[in-house]
Design an enzyme around this catalytic site. Sequence first.
Site, PDB file in Angstrom:
ATOM      1  N   LYS A   1       8.964  -2.663  11.894  1.00 11.65           N
ATOM      2  CA  LYS A   1       8.756  -1.577  10.918  1.00 11.65           C
ATOM      3  C   LYS A   1       7.311  -1.602  10.445  1.00 11.65           C
ATOM      4  CE  LYS A   1      13.330  -0.762   9.808  1.00 11.65           C
ATOM      5  NZ  LYS A   1      14.038   0.507   9.701  1.00 11.65           N
TER       6      LYS A   1
ATOM      7  N   MET B   1       0.845  -1.200   0.000  1.00 10.01           N
ATOM      8  CA  MET B   1       0.000   0.000   0.000  1.00 10.01           C
ATOM      9  C   MET B   1       0.880   1.249   0.000  1.00 10.01           C
ATOM     10  SD  MET B   1      -3.464  -0.832   1.991  1.00 10.01           S
ATOM     11  CE  MET B   1      -2.911  -0.505   3.643  1.00 10.01           C
TER      12      MET B   1
ATOM     13  N   GLY C   1       4.949 -10.104   4.177  1.00  9.70           N
ATOM     14  CA  GLY C   1       5.711 -10.041   5.428  1.00  9.70           C
ATOM     15  C   GLY C   1       5.036 -10.863   6.524  1.00  9.70           C
TER      16      GLY C   1
ATOM     17  N   HIS D   1       9.311  -3.540   3.394  1.00 12.06           N
ATOM     18  CA  HIS D   1       8.919  -3.742   1.989  1.00 12.06           C
ATOM     19  C   HIS D   1      10.158  -3.978   1.118  1.00 12.06           C
ATOM     20  CE1 HIS D   1       5.604  -0.981   3.461  1.00 12.06           C
ATOM     21  NE2 HIS D   1       4.907  -1.990   2.991  1.00 12.06           N
TER      22      HIS D   1
HETATM   23  O1  PAF Z   1      -0.118  -5.729   3.549  1.00 11.89           O
HETATM   24  C1  PAF Z   1      -0.534  -4.779   2.845  1.00 11.89           C
HETATM   25  O2  PAF Z   1       0.131  -3.765   2.652  1.00 11.89           O
HETATM   26  C2  PAF Z   1      -1.914  -4.884   2.227  1.00 11.89           C
HETATM   27  O3  PAF Z   1      -2.814  -5.527   3.076  1.00 11.89           O
HETATM   28  C3  PAF Z   1      -1.907  -5.559   0.833  1.00 11.89           C
HETATM   29  C4  PAF Z   1      -1.480  -7.007   0.927  1.00 11.89           C
HETATM   30  C5  PAF Z   1      -0.981  -4.795  -0.092  1.00 11.89           C
HETATM   31  C6  PAF Z   1      -3.307  -5.518   0.232  1.00 11.89           C
HETATM   32  O4  PAF Z   1      -3.767  -4.219   0.073  1.00 11.89           O
END
Ligand code: PAF
Length: 281
Positions: A184, A30, A147, A37
């Site tokens: 994080k 997101m 994650g 990430h």
């Molecule tokens: O973990 C996230 O950031 C969100 O839940 C995802 C998997 C991108 C779905 O919007």
Amino acid sequence: MRVTGLIKEVREQVKDWRRQGLSVGFVPTMGFLHEGHESLIARAAAENDKVVVSDFVNPIQFGEHEDLSTYPRDFNQDQRVCARAGADLIFHPEKEEMYAPDFSTYTEVENVSKGLCGKSRPTHFRGVCTVVSKLFHIVLPDRAYFGQKDAQQLAVIRRMVRDMDMDIEIVGCPIVREEDGLAKSSRNTYLNPEERTAALVLSKAVAQGEELIRNGERDAGVILAHMRNTIEAEPLAKIDYVELSDADSIEPLQKAEGRVLGAVAVFIGTTRLIDNFMIEV
Ligand code: PAF
């Protein structure tokens, strides 16, 4: 690295890679990307020929009174993180590209979605599964990376992929922490300095639960009482849940046996944070 907001362009690009016999890894996000990430993208880049990252704040996974409107965004920084970690394509759609005005089809995983975060966020996993299944259909990856910090999300996605025969390998990746232990999270930016210090009770409680199990304690009641006491000693912390569950079914455990997930959700001021440990007993 290419950036597009269009489903059609993602499909064309991935088809082109497939024609060349290249494998595709996928990291759904997101946005507001941090080192957690980045580790997922780097792992995807190491294990696949090409990597797609989606960067989309999915409105349907937020409850009515949650932080959709204030959720942090910084697409310029996201592009830098993606490029550095080895992404080849960022899919950054507008809401209208993902959801028709009369959108009415949802993917829902029962049972696994109900406990832990599902109790206080009853529509959250339906929103996650719906967007992730849409993204899987758009990207058609070989592997997708999630994650372990969102342990219930990982369990729900694994169940969805199994139940719906999606031909995608789900790869769970370790929690990335700040030096002092805080997991994080994009939501850490909501914390003021006092709250940032108070937030350390999550990682403290999680480490304590894991340590008790490593030292032979098996009674969930005893383990959870220690974890709760640690959190309750912090005046700014308010527990949403502290639980021991089976890591795959998310059913509560009385005894720490099998694949044990020790998970906490705690409000620090108005910010809800989660953390967990996973241990095979
Ligand atoms: O973990 C996230 O950031 C969100 O839940 C995802 C998997 C991108 C779905 O919007």
